[in-house]
Design an enzyme around this catalytic site. Structure first.
Site, PDB file in Angstrom:
ATOM      1  N   PHE B 123     -27.797 -11.443  -7.848  1.00 12.98           N
ATOM      2  CA  PHE B 123     -28.362 -12.739  -8.217  1.00 12.98           C
ATOM      3  C   PHE B 123     -28.389 -13.596  -6.954  1.00 12.98           C
ATOM      4  O   PHE B 123     -27.339 -13.989  -6.453  1.00 12.98           O
ATOM      5  CB  PHE B 123     -27.430 -13.330  -9.279  1.00 12.98           C
ATOM      6  CG  PHE B 123     -27.814 -14.642  -9.886  1.00 12.98           C
ATOM      7  CD1 PHE B 123     -28.603 -14.699 -11.029  1.00 12.98           C
ATOM      8  CD2 PHE B 123     -27.316 -15.840  -9.359  1.00 12.98           C
ATOM      9  CE1 PHE B 123     -28.902 -15.919 -11.634  1.00 12.98           C
ATOM     10  CE2 PHE B 123     -27.616 -17.057  -9.958  1.00 12.98           C
ATOM     11  CZ  PHE B 123     -28.412 -17.095 -11.100  1.00 12.98           C
ATOM     12  N   GLU B 127     -28.906 -20.350  -0.380  1.00  9.83           N
ATOM     13  CA  GLU B 127     -29.483 -20.192   0.965  1.00  9.83           C
ATOM     14  C   GLU B 127     -28.577 -20.906   1.958  1.00  9.83           C
ATOM     15  O   GLU B 127     -27.738 -21.721   1.564  1.00  9.83           O
ATOM     16  CB  GLU B 127     -30.875 -20.835   1.039  1.00  9.83           C
ATOM     17  CG  GLU B 127     -31.915 -20.087   0.237  1.00  9.83           C
ATOM     18  CD  GLU B 127     -33.281 -20.772   0.309  1.00  9.83           C
ATOM     19  OE1 GLU B 127     -33.438 -21.724   1.106  1.00  9.83           O
ATOM     20  OE2 GLU B 127     -34.168 -20.344  -0.438  1.00  9.83           O
ATOM     21  N   GLY B 131     -26.623 -24.696  -0.959  1.00 14.57           N
ATOM     22  CA  GLY B 131     -25.489 -24.112  -1.665  1.00 14.57           C
ATOM     23  C   GLY B 131     -25.255 -24.855  -2.953  1.00 14.57           C
ATOM     24  O   GLY B 131     -25.831 -24.521  -4.000  1.00 14.57           O
ATOM     25  N   SER B 132     -24.464 -25.920  -2.871  1.00 16.63           N
ATOM     26  CA  SER B 132     -24.207 -26.713  -4.069  1.00 16.63           C
ATOM     27  C   SER B 132     -25.483 -27.358  -4.601  1.00 16.63           C
ATOM     28  O   SER B 132     -25.575 -27.689  -5.771  1.00 16.63           O
ATOM     29  CB  SER B 132     -23.186 -27.811  -3.740  1.00 16.63           C
ATOM     30  OG  SER B 132     -21.966 -27.232  -3.348  1.00 16.63           O
ATOM     31  N   GLY B 241     -22.571 -19.061 -18.295  1.00 13.52           N
ATOM     32  CA  GLY B 241     -21.915 -17.822 -18.726  1.00 13.52           C
ATOM     33  C   GLY B 241     -21.135 -17.202 -17.576  1.00 13.52           C
ATOM     34  O   GLY B 241     -20.054 -16.659 -17.763  1.00 13.52           O
ATOM     35  N   ARG B 243     -19.525 -18.602 -15.353  1.00 16.63           N
ATOM     36  CA  ARG B 243     -18.233 -19.263 -15.129  1.00 16.63           C
ATOM     37  C   ARG B 243     -17.130 -18.637 -15.976  1.00 16.63           C
ATOM     38  O   ARG B 243     -15.968 -18.680 -15.589  1.00 16.63           O
ATOM     39  CB  ARG B 243     -18.376 -20.765 -15.379  1.00 16.63           C
ATOM     40  CG  ARG B 243     -19.093 -21.391 -14.215  1.00 16.63           C
ATOM     41  CD  ARG B 243     -19.574 -22.798 -14.395  1.00 16.63           C
ATOM     42  NE  ARG B 243     -20.398 -23.116 -13.219  1.00 16.63           N
ATOM     43  CZ  ARG B 243     -21.370 -24.002 -13.193  1.00 16.63           C
ATOM     44  NH1 ARG B 243     -21.655 -24.701 -14.277  1.00 16.63           N
ATOM     45  NH2 ARG B 243     -22.059 -24.206 -12.087  1.00 16.63           N
ATOM     46  N   ARG B 268      14.904  -8.911  -5.364  1.00 20.94           N
ATOM     47  CA  ARG B 268      15.313  -9.465  -4.078  1.00 20.94           C
ATOM     48  C   ARG B 268      16.629 -10.230  -4.211  1.00 20.94           C
ATOM     49  O   ARG B 268      16.736 -11.144  -5.036  1.00 20.94           O
ATOM     50  CB  ARG B 268      14.217 -10.404  -3.576  1.00 20.94           C
ATOM     51  CG  ARG B 268      14.555 -11.152  -2.312  1.00 20.94           C
ATOM     52  CD  ARG B 268      14.616 -10.221  -1.123  1.00 20.94           C
ATOM     53  NE  ARG B 268      14.806 -10.938   0.121  1.00 20.94           N
ATOM     54  CZ  ARG B 268      15.023 -10.337   1.289  1.00 20.94           C
ATOM     55  NH1 ARG B 268      15.075  -9.008   1.334  1.00 20.94           N
ATOM     56  NH2 ARG B 268      15.178 -11.036   2.372  1.00 20.94           N
ATOM     57  N   GLU B 364     -20.139 -19.803  -7.632  1.00 20.95           N
ATOM     58  CA  GLU B 364     -20.651 -20.215  -8.953  1.00 20.95           C
ATOM     59  C   GLU B 364     -20.275 -21.665  -9.239  1.00 20.95           C
ATOM     60  O   GLU B 364     -19.891 -22.029 -10.351  1.00 20.95           O
ATOM     61  CB  GLU B 364     -20.178 -19.244 -10.051  1.00 20.95           C
ATOM     62  CG  GLU B 364     -20.655 -17.823  -9.706  1.00 20.95           C
ATOM     63  CD  GLU B 364     -20.800 -16.910 -10.894  1.00 20.95           C
ATOM     64  OE1 GLU B 364     -20.866 -17.405 -12.039  1.00 20.95           O
ATOM     65  OE2 GLU B 364     -20.879 -15.689 -10.663  1.00 20.95           O
ATOM     66  N   SER B 367     -15.284 -26.402  -6.947  1.00 25.70           N
ATOM     67  CA  SER B 367     -14.488 -27.263  -7.840  1.00 25.70           C
ATOM     68  C   SER B 367     -15.094 -28.663  -7.923  1.00 25.70           C
ATOM     69  O   SER B 367     -15.096 -29.288  -8.985  1.00 25.70           O
ATOM     70  CB  SER B 367     -13.051 -27.364  -7.326  1.00 25.70           C
ATOM     71  OG  SER B 367     -12.398 -26.119  -7.486  1.00 25.70           O
TER      72      SER B 367
HETATM   73  C1  LIG Z   1     -18.056 -14.349  -1.274  1.00 30.37           C
HETATM   74  C2  LIG Z   1     -19.183 -15.146  -1.794  1.00 30.37           C
HETATM   75  C3  LIG Z   1     -20.031 -14.623  -2.736  1.00 30.37           C
HETATM   76  C4  LIG Z   1     -21.116 -15.368  -3.220  1.00 30.37           C
HETATM   77  N1  LIG Z   1     -21.965 -14.792  -4.120  1.00 30.37           N
HETATM   78  C5  LIG Z   1     -23.112 -15.443  -4.423  1.00 30.37           C
HETATM   79  C6  LIG Z   1     -24.115 -14.809  -5.209  1.00 30.37           C
HETATM   80  O1  LIG Z   1     -23.955 -13.684  -5.677  1.00 30.37           O
HETATM   81  N2  LIG Z   1     -25.267 -15.455  -5.420  1.00 30.37           N
HETATM   82  C7  LIG Z   1     -25.499 -16.711  -4.933  1.00 30.37           C
HETATM   83  O2  LIG Z   1     -26.579 -17.239  -5.149  1.00 30.37           O
HETATM   84  N3  LIG Z   1     -24.562 -17.351  -4.216  1.00 30.37           N
HETATM   85  C8  LIG Z   1     -23.378 -16.749  -3.939  1.00 30.37           C
HETATM   86  N4  LIG Z   1     -22.441 -17.373  -3.167  1.00 30.37           N
HETATM   87  C9  LIG Z   1     -22.690 -18.724  -2.712  1.00 30.37           C
HETATM   88  C10 LIG Z   1     -21.804 -19.774  -3.377  1.00 30.37           C
HETATM   89  O3  LIG Z   1     -22.170 -19.973  -4.697  1.00 30.37           O
HETATM   90  C11 LIG Z   1     -21.881 -21.041  -2.518  1.00 30.37           C
HETATM   91  O4  LIG Z   1     -21.160 -20.771  -1.339  1.00 30.37           O
HETATM   92  C12 LIG Z   1     -21.331 -22.241  -3.222  1.00 30.37           C
HETATM   93  O5  LIG Z   1     -22.150 -22.621  -4.271  1.00 30.37           O
HETATM   94  C13 LIG Z   1     -21.128 -23.421  -2.277  1.00 30.37           C
HETATM   95  O6  LIG Z   1     -22.226 -23.631  -1.477  1.00 30.37           O
HETATM   96  P1  LIG Z   1     -22.038 -23.803   0.115  1.00 30.37           P
HETATM   97  O7  LIG Z   1     -21.231 -22.691   0.567  1.00 30.37           O
HETATM   98  O8  LIG Z   1     -23.360 -23.983   0.715  1.00 30.37           O
HETATM   99  O9  LIG Z   1     -21.183 -25.124   0.254  1.00 30.37           O
HETATM  100  P2  LIG Z   1     -21.751 -26.621   0.293  1.00 30.37           P
HETATM  101  O10 LIG Z   1     -22.618 -26.826  -0.874  1.00 30.37           O
HETATM  102  O11 LIG Z   1     -22.294 -26.899   1.628  1.00 30.37           O
HETATM  103  O12 LIG Z   1     -20.436 -27.439   0.073  1.00 30.37           O
HETATM  104  C14 LIG Z   1     -19.562 -27.888   1.139  1.00 30.37           C
HETATM  105  C15 LIG Z   1     -18.514 -28.810   0.530  1.00 30.37           C
HETATM  106  O13 LIG Z   1     -19.156 -29.986   0.013  1.00 30.37           O
HETATM  107  C16 LIG Z   1     -18.791 -30.181  -1.324  1.00 30.37           C
HETATM  108  N5  LIG Z   1     -19.883 -30.788  -2.078  1.00 30.37           N
HETATM  109  C17 LIG Z   1     -21.181 -30.398  -2.128  1.00 30.37           C
HETATM  110  N6  LIG Z   1     -21.873 -31.184  -2.956  1.00 30.37           N
HETATM  111  C18 LIG Z   1     -20.998 -32.074  -3.466  1.00 30.37           C
HETATM  112  C19 LIG Z   1     -21.089 -33.137  -4.409  1.00 30.37           C
HETATM  113  N7  LIG Z   1     -22.251 -33.438  -5.003  1.00 30.37           N
HETATM  114  N8  LIG Z   1     -19.977 -33.853  -4.679  1.00 30.37           N
HETATM  115  C20 LIG Z   1     -18.794 -33.557  -4.080  1.00 30.37           C
HETATM  116  N9  LIG Z   1     -18.646 -32.572  -3.208  1.00 30.37           N
HETATM  117  C21 LIG Z   1     -19.730 -31.827  -2.913  1.00 30.37           C
HETATM  118  C22 LIG Z   1     -18.498 -28.781  -1.819  1.00 30.37           C
HETATM  119  O14 LIG Z   1     -17.694 -28.795  -3.000  1.00 30.37           O
HETATM  120  C23 LIG Z   1     -17.780 -28.190  -0.648  1.00 30.37           C
HETATM  121  O15 LIG Z   1     -16.456 -28.608  -0.673  1.00 30.37           O
HETATM  122  C24 LIG Z   1     -21.325 -16.668  -2.728  1.00 30.37           C
HETATM  123  C25 LIG Z   1     -20.468 -17.204  -1.781  1.00 30.37           C
HETATM  124  C26 LIG Z   1     -19.424 -16.462  -1.299  1.00 30.37           C
HETATM  125  C27 LIG Z   1     -18.551 -17.067  -0.242  1.00 30.37           C
END
Ligand SMILES: Cc1cc2nc3c(=O)[nH]c(=O)nc-3n(C[C@H](O)[C@H](O)[C@H](O)COP(=O)(O)OP(=O)(O)OC[C@H]3O[C@@H](n4cnc5c(N)ncnc54)[C@H](O)[C@@H]3O)c2cc1C
Lengths: 257, 380
Positions: B123, B127, B131-132, B241, B243, B268, B364, B367
């Site tokens: 899935f 990019e 991310g978020s 789902g 989650r 221990r 997914e 926090s």
């Molecule tokens: C091992 C691994 C497997 C993964 N597998 C998949 C997968 O199968 N498919 C897929 O599509 N993705 C996948 N991901 C991507 C993952 O879902 C994203 O890394 C995640 O959603 C966070 O995005 P980001 O890394 O770009 O962090 P960012 O979005 O850049 O976030 C950086 C920080 O800012 C905070 N932040 C961002 N927006 C807000 C907000 N509105 N309010 C408060 N804080 C905020 C975040 O919580 C975080 O602390 C995977 C990632 C990893 C590391």
């Protein structure tokens, strides 16, 4: 080829058993997890493997209380066709020889060519069932199989003894108890777990077997846990000195040397 | 109200426990060290039905539902959280997206292979710059006659290197924002697609995480999953789902850390007695056990909500994922503490659990994003 598999539900290997004060000789069951006797899994797997290849039915036979259905369903989920369960208290509480007689009576009508059971029950350590059932059916038996081959009206069974393998031939029908190493019991498929609900677990009573007045040959009167192991002592320090201290403790305090 | 599993659920969860102990646990330390996937075990899980637990039987699934799925995920995660996340992605993200949004043709073509483990699925939503905030993605699909042509790079895709089937989200409408996103379903042999960089990770090293590169990848219009422009909705509802799966993963990791800690504390000895007799250690263990128990209760509640057909459990799923992942963090932290210096060493299982746990607070939905979702739901 029809195969009877003798099944038993036992407490899980990791269960901590406690005697039940209200029922002398029994254990407290409320908190226990029960499973199919682990050695029975090899018997089930072997029966399923053989009938998959040679055709025929593999049918489970079990003495035990109602809760045994859970273990039986596990065996149905990995391929037994159906099962028979005898829940009469007189059967459940009977000694091994009496239970063997009951199982022999239940199995007789099915006329299997092979009767399989686990090497041993892990709760009571009874390991005679294959021999007892064979006795009452007046057929041969082989204990502790690690390999079973059935061909041309006979079974060739391999049994491990101290430092060697015994190859034993017996004409069919034969009762065989199964060891670890005989096969690798398969994992149930989820769909087969679901379908096991549609397989029959037939209840059979002692009355239906014409065995209602079986005098018990023996009974368990008490179940005692071994006394808790006393705390050991530990001798630290240079080996030469520590060895002397240990020897002194063994002779003076423990008085074992 | 009934807190008992059905016979089917119990047998399925017991089966997962046995599989985990026999097939995953013995090799996980070595595969973690090498960063390798246990593909054989994953496929075997598929043949047993664990990769199609919410797929209807008519499409080759085992269709036992979310409760059995959640319980099985906990058991698999206790042994190998990396293999478990691949199971979660396949069930929750890939299969569920196809079940809910696929055409009959897509369901018939993809689901039997995915549900039976013949195919592994992935899935691709994230990019580098999205991310978020997936709505800011830049990968595109441009209509060309009857086809779509995809360009762009997705990253951090779980199971990317081993995937046969890919659900990918791209932008069809050049206007910024979530409205222009669409989902596509394709197989790995589509011309113009290739797997990109393989990530070297802190934890869940038995899962593969890769870039997915699309360069003029031409797909027929029927590769569209759901309607054009509905991509964001598909992604978000599917992640609800998902989650459940990630929470179950966190709970499995935490439960393993608790089990290890109980055993270690009894063995221990310091100051002449087992450290389990020290009240300071007992309080840690008591808090860990309470944490795990509460998270598990919520896990099965949300799974039950899904099974009983509640359309909306977004808030509950977010709460569960938030609580379970942060709970696992607390529990693994304490587990390493109870192990002292040994907990820092690779010979001890809690070292890996501590690393494996960390991702559950990130993917997914981080926090923070779970808190955003929960706040939005309670503020209306
Ligand atoms: C091992 C691994 C497997 C993964 N597998 C998949 C997968 O199968 N498919 C897929 O599509 N993705 C996948 N991901 C991507 C993952 O879902 C994203 O890394 C995640 O959603 C966070 O995005 P980001 O890394 O770009 O962090 P960012 O979005 O850049 O976030 C950086 C920080 O800012 C905070 N932040 C961002 N927006 C807000 C907000 N509105 N309010 C408060 N804080 C905020 C975040 O919580 C975080 O602390 C995977 C990632 C990893 C590391």
């Amino acid at each position: 080829m029809n195969i009877a598999v003798i099944l038993r539900q036992v407490p899980d290997t990791e269960a901590v058993v406690q005697p039940d004060a209200a029922r002398p000789g029994s254990i407290q069951e409320a908190e226990l997890k029960f499973v199919l006797n682990p050695f029975d899994e090899y018997a089930v797997e072997e029966a399923v493997k053989i009938t998959e290849k040679a055709g025929g039915d593999a049918v489970g036979f079990c003495i035990g209380p109602d809760r045994s259905e859970a273990a039986i369903r596990g065996a149905l989920a990995v391929g037994l066709r159906r099962a028979v369960l005898i829940t009469d208290a007189a059967a459940v509480e009977a000694d091994v020889v009496t239970q063997g007689r009951i199982l022999a009576a239940a199995i007789k009508g099915f006329a299997p060519e092979l009767i399989l059971c686990g090497r041993e029950l892990i709760d009571t350590s009874d390991d005679a069932m294959a021999a007892v059932v064979a006795h009452f059916l007046d057929i041969p038996h082989v204990l502790e199989a690690v390999k079973i081959e059935v061909d041309g009206g006979k079974a060739t069974v391999t049994r491990e003894v101290e430092g060697a393998d015994l190859e034993i031939e017996a004409r069919l029908p034969v009762a065989v108890s199964c060891c670890k190493g005989l096969n690798e019991p398969r994992y149930p498929k989820i769909l087969d777990i679901k379908r096991s609900r549609t397989k029959e677990i037939k209840r059979l009573t002692l009355a239906e077997l014409g065995l209602e007045s079986l005098p018990a040959k023996s009974r368990v009167v008490e179940l005692r846990l071994p006394p808790a192991r006393p705390k050991g002592i530990r001798v630290d320090g240079e080996p030469a000195v520590a060895a002397g201290q240990a020897a002194e403790w063994l002779s003076k305090t423990a008085k074992v040397v | 109200m009934d807190f008992e599993f059905s016979d089917e659920q119990r047998m399925t969860i017991d089966g997962a426990r046995r599989f985990a102990a026999e097939r995953l646990a013995p090799v996980v330390a070595e595969l973690d060290e090498k960063g390798e996937v246990n593909l054989e075990a994953l496929k075997e899980l598929g043949s047993l039905g664990y990769l199609g637990m919410t797929v209807p039987e008519e499409y080759g699934g085992s269709a036992l539902g979310a409760v059995a799925y959640a319980g099985s995920m906990v058991e698999l995660s206790k042994a190998d959280a990396g293999t478990a996340v691949a199971v979660s992605v396949q069930n929750s993200l890939v299969n569920d997206a196809i079940v809910h949004f696929g055409t009959e043709k897509q369901k018939k073509e993809y689901l039997p292979k995915l549900a039976g483990g013949e195919w592994i699925g992935c899935f691709s939503l994230t990019e580098a710059g999205a991310g978020s905030d997936p709505a800011s993605m830049v990968a595109t699909a441009v209509r060309d006659g009857g086809d779509y042509v995809l360009n762009g790079t997705k990253n951090f895709t779980t199971s990317g290197a081993i995937a046969d089937a890919i659900v990918v989200f791209v932008r069809c409408d050049p206007q910024p924002g979530g409205k222009g996103l669409s989902a596509f379903l394709l197989t790995k042999d589509a011309a113009g697609f290739q797997v990109g960089k393989h990530e070297n990770k802190m934890g869940i090293r038995t899962s593969s995480t890769t870039e997915m590169v699309f360069s003029d990848c031409r797909l027929p219009a029927e590769a569209l999953l759901g309607e054009e422009g509905k991509g964001l909705k598909i992604a978000l509802s599917t992640l609800d789902g998902g989650r459940i799966g990630i929470a179950a993963q966190a709970i499995g990791i935490a439960e393993a850390a608790l089990d290890e800690s109980v055993r270690y504390a009894k063995e221990r000895e310091q100051f002449g007695k087992p450290i389990a007799e020290l009240e300071g250690i007992q309080f840690l263990l008591a808090d860990m056990a309470t944490d795990v128990e509460l998270a598990k209760t919520m896990l099965f509640k949300v799974a039950w909500l899904k099974d009983s057909g509640h359309k909306r459990f977004t808030k509950e799923a977010a709460m569960l994922k938030l609580f379970a992942s942060e709970m696992a963090h607390r529990v693994c932290h304490k587990a390493v503490q109870i192990h002292g210096g040994y907990g820092f060493m690779k010979e001890y299982k809690v070292e890996r659990l501590y690393r494996d746990q960390r991702i559950t607070e990130i993917y997914e939905g981080t926090s923070e994003i779970q808190r955003v979702v929960i706040a939005r739901n309670i503020l209306g």
